[in-house]
Scaffold this active site. Sequence first.
Site, PDB file in Angstrom:
ATOM      1  N   SER A 285       0.843  -1.199   0.000  1.00  0.00           N
ATOM      2  CA  SER A 285       0.000   0.000   0.000  1.00  0.00           C
ATOM      3  C   SER A 285       0.872   1.240   0.000  1.00  0.00           C
ATOM      4  O   SER A 285       1.975   1.237   0.568  1.00  0.00           O
ATOM      5  CB  SER A 285      -0.860  -0.028   1.264  1.00  0.00           C
ATOM      6  OG  SER A 285      -1.413   1.243   1.517  1.00  0.00           O
TER       7      SER A 285
ATOM      8  N   TYR B 170      -2.102  -1.516  10.948  1.00  0.00           N
ATOM      9  CA  TYR B 170      -2.341  -1.943   9.559  1.00  0.00           C
ATOM     10  C   TYR B 170      -1.141  -1.582   8.681  1.00  0.00           C
ATOM     11  O   TYR B 170      -0.614  -2.420   7.953  1.00  0.00           O
ATOM     12  CB  TYR B 170      -3.618  -1.282   9.001  1.00  0.00           C
ATOM     13  CG  TYR B 170      -3.684  -1.327   7.500  1.00  0.00           C
ATOM     14  CD1 TYR B 170      -4.001  -2.509   6.837  1.00  0.00           C
ATOM     15  CD2 TYR B 170      -3.379  -0.203   6.729  1.00  0.00           C
ATOM     16  CE1 TYR B 170      -4.012  -2.565   5.458  1.00  0.00           C
ATOM     17  CE2 TYR B 170      -3.393  -0.240   5.351  1.00  0.00           C
ATOM     18  CZ  TYR B 170      -3.708  -1.426   4.719  1.00  0.00           C
ATOM     19  OH  TYR B 170      -3.704  -1.474   3.355  1.00  0.00           O
TER      20      TYR B 170
ATOM     21  N   LYS C 106       1.906  -3.969   6.560  1.00  0.00           N
ATOM     22  CA  LYS C 106       2.318  -3.901   5.146  1.00  0.00           C
ATOM     23  C   LYS C 106       3.830  -3.702   5.062  1.00  0.00           C
ATOM     24  O   LYS C 106       4.500  -4.311   4.219  1.00  0.00           O
ATOM     25  CB  LYS C 106       1.572  -2.769   4.426  1.00  0.00           C
ATOM     26  CG  LYS C 106       0.088  -3.051   4.244  1.00  0.00           C
ATOM     27  CD  LYS C 106      -0.148  -4.253   3.350  1.00  0.00           C
ATOM     28  CE  LYS C 106      -1.572  -4.752   3.379  1.00  0.00           C
ATOM     29  NZ  LYS C 106      -1.767  -6.065   2.738  1.00  0.00           N
TER      30      LYS C 106
END
Length: 336
Positions: A126, A151, A155
């Site tokens: 992302s 989150y 990643k």
Amino acid sequence: MKSKIIVTGGLGFIGSHTVVALHEAGFEPIIIDNLSNSQLSALDGIEKLIGYKPQFAQFDVNDAPALRQLIEESKPHAVIHFAAFKAVGESVEKPLMYYRNNVGGLVTLLEVMKETGLTDIVFSSSCTVYGEPAEIPVKESTITKPAESPYGATKQMGEVILKDNAPWCNTQCLRYFNPIGAHPSAEIGELPLGVPNNLIPYLTQTVAGIRESLTVFGNDYDTPDGTCIRDYIHVVDLAEAHVSAVKRLIDKSYQNAFEVFNIGTGNGSTVLEVINSFESATGLKVPHTIGGRRAGDVVKVWAETTKVENVLGWKAKRNLETMLRDAWNWQVKLSK
Ligand code: UFG
């Protein structure tokens, strides 16, 4: 014989569109999904689009024995790994759930891949790894910033784990910007559970009358109209980027075992521009009000796309109005 590609999270928003794109490019997708944030109806939509129901196995990627059995039986050529949680706010409340699923799931998948001799993977990363970007447009070489949420940390950790395993594992790491839209047929699209966090599902639900009004989170940022800028990308373009990445792995045309690409259009749009584009694409009004800033929002981010165009040979084709029209047609279908 068609090359088989395992798609974890293949019934999710990006996964389902990628399954269709893989089929169209002559691959045989095999779906793994635990249905934790997706619905079986996506499989029906896929069937309508590709003419058959692809193989679907319902289990969690943390289930190593199930994964091993599926890989041994189907002998895939590569894996596209989507299965992960993706809500920033939820990750702050339930960090362990995010580390277990996103980091633990990747580690389990890699362990089983190594044991079974499967070496090629496309990873969903992302643009969140850049934080508030040090330069715009953002290049793949732009420095990454400490994650602002669990989150985002999952990643970044995923990228590190894959890089560390480069001696045996070949990775195409795709850093997505803001995927929106739906398949133009309206057979598949996004299925947010509960109140959407993201702009487009909230907007389309508002226009459909499910929500009263869209709140624009802040109009006092340092941007032309004061609202935040993002690089919105059509989910079908994004799906096609995965096909290009899979081909690069199978053809062994990569230069490095770990390669990273920005997957965006190269254009930034403000929240108000999105609302205006939606209105001109559909002729419908978006009830909205200006609210306060949302904590943790990046002010502006859009992609530099030179590397992905030159090296991966992929370029986004669909413009913002097309994305928004397709998102709306999908909402209309859901509301029926
Ligand atoms: N926004 C609103 N009102 C809303 C929802 C969003 O004004 O009701 C604004 C946000 O403030 C932001 C823009 O719309 O300016 C886009 O917000 P989204 O929530 O749709 O997307 P984000 O850019 O915040 O987040 C997305 C993904 C994350 C990913 C991140 C990387 O959802 O998974 O991009 O930047 F980490």
